[in-house]
Design an enzyme around this catalytic site. Structure first.
Site, mmCIF file in Angstrom:
data_model
loop_
_atom_site.group_PDB
_atom_site.id
_atom_site.type_symbol
_atom_site.label_atom_id
_atom_site.label_comp_id
_atom_site.label_asym_id
_atom_site.label_seq_id
_atom_site.Cartn_x
_atom_site.Cartn_y
_atom_site.Cartn_z
ATOM 1 N N SER A 65 43.511 42.021 39.487
ATOM 2 C CA SER A 65 43.173 43.240 40.228
ATOM 3 C C SER A 65 43.339 44.482 39.343
ATOM 4 C CB SER A 65 44.073 43.391 41.451
ATOM 5 O OG SER A 65 43.934 42.279 42.297
HETATM 6 N N1 SAH Z 1 47.171 38.575 42.530
HETATM 7 C C1 SAH Z 1 46.153 38.535 41.504
HETATM 8 C C2 SAH Z 1 44.780 38.608 42.097
HETATM 9 C C3 SAH Z 1 44.099 37.329 41.904
HETATM 10 S S1 SAH Z 1 42.485 37.249 42.571
HETATM 11 C C4 SAH Z 1 46.392 39.569 40.429
HETATM 12 O O1 SAH Z 1 47.426 39.592 39.861
HETATM 13 O O2 SAH Z 1 45.567 40.341 40.078
HETATM 14 C C5 SAH Z 1 42.758 36.367 44.076
HETATM 15 C C6 SAH Z 1 43.233 34.948 43.928
HETATM 16 O O3 SAH Z 1 43.320 34.410 45.247
HETATM 17 C C7 SAH Z 1 42.297 34.033 43.163
HETATM 18 O O4 SAH Z 1 42.988 33.464 42.084
HETATM 19 C C8 SAH Z 1 41.886 32.976 44.187
HETATM 20 O O5 SAH Z 1 41.731 31.683 43.654
HETATM 21 C C9 SAH Z 1 43.056 33.038 45.148
HETATM 22 N N2 SAH Z 1 42.775 32.506 46.495
HETATM 23 C C10 SAH Z 1 41.668 32.655 47.277
HETATM 24 N N3 SAH Z 1 41.798 31.978 48.447
HETATM 25 C C11 SAH Z 1 43.038 31.405 48.416
HETATM 26 C C12 SAH Z 1 43.758 30.576 49.319
HETATM 27 N N4 SAH Z 1 43.255 30.183 50.493
HETATM 28 N N5 SAH Z 1 44.997 30.168 48.963
HETATM 29 C C13 SAH Z 1 45.544 30.526 47.760
HETATM 30 N N6 SAH Z 1 44.901 31.294 46.866
HETATM 31 C C14 SAH Z 1 43.671 31.743 47.177
#
Ligand code: SAH
Length: 213
Positions: A65
């Site tokens: 993000s």
């Molecule tokens: N927190 C992160 C953002 C990652 S993007 C950061 O540091 O920037 C969002 C993440 O959510 C992705 O890796 C995606 O695979 C995960 N995601 C989406 N649906 C999910 C679910 N149902 N359970 C766990 N993770 C999920």
């Protein structure tokens, strides 16, 4: 190992120009953003861009993000240091590391196996100890460690009532709600068995998906 001066300087600049200038005031959040080396959470090819004002690719079609959004979400959680926080969507582990600086323990769930392993390596490399990760479908929450003082969802979509059931009384759930790539940060505060909802920034996240990959 001492950090390359350029990265350190770029990170201080990120805090001043992207966060302070755009209204982030929580000093603990600003300090965490100064302390955690964002360039260590992206690939070597992306490291030079790590302190830009944008999300970046981390593989598997997912992103780390934008720094402002990580800081804004942490500020809205208003953490004081003794909380247990559930994060849905570990990604590369950057937001996890920032949260871990601000609370007692972070429980973070990622549905993509390769990202779970990537995040584990990143968090180990910076020596972040108060984090527990698992590879699972975050839509189920994490029953074994519930209830949580705060739940933060870092992928966009619809609220799951399972999460609300895993929230402590007085706790806060924060997530980007909406469809496709049009989201708004929504905060749900659990007060005496009732949920109070407040709307915040417009934003755009990768989508929440079901199941494990
Ligand atoms: N927190 C992160 C953002 C990652 S993007 C950061 O540091 O920037 C969002 C993440 O959510 C992705 O890796 C995606 O695979 C995960 N995601 C989406 N649906 C999910 C679910 N149902 N359970 C766990 N993770 C999920």
């Amino acid at each position: 190992m001492t950090e390359r001066y350029g990265f350190h300087r770029a990170r201080q600049r990120m805090v001043e120009q992207q966060l302070c200038k755009h209204g982030i005031k929580d000093q603990r959040v600003l300090q965490a953003m100064r302390d955690i080396p964002r360039h260590q959470f992206v690939s070597a090819a992306m490291a030079a861009h790590a302190y830009q004002d944008s999300a970046l690719p981390i593989g598997e079609g997912q992103t780390i993000s934008q720094p402002y959004m990580v800081a804004r979400m942490c500020e809205l959680l208003n953490l004081r240091g003794n909380e247990r926080v559930l994060e849905i969507g570990t990604g590369c582990g950057y937001h996890t590391a920032i949260l871990a600086q601000l609370c007692a323990r972070v429980y973070s769930i990622e549905r993509i196996q390769s990202l779970y392993s990537l995040a584990k390596g990143h968090l180990r490399a910076i020596g972040q100890g108060n984090v527990l990760l698992k590879c699972a479908d975050g839509l189920d929450g994490w029953t074994g460690f519930a209830p949580f003082d705060a739940i933060v969802v870092t992928a966009g979509g619809a609220l799951s009532s399972t999460w609300l059931r895993q929230l402590q009384s007085g706790g806060v759930l924060l997530m980007p709600e909406g469809q496709q790539r049009d989201h708004r940060l929504v905060q749900h505060r659990m007060e005496n068995g009732k949920v109070r909802k407040s709307q915040h920034d417009l934003c755009s996240f990768v989508p929440l998906r079901k199941g494990v990959q």
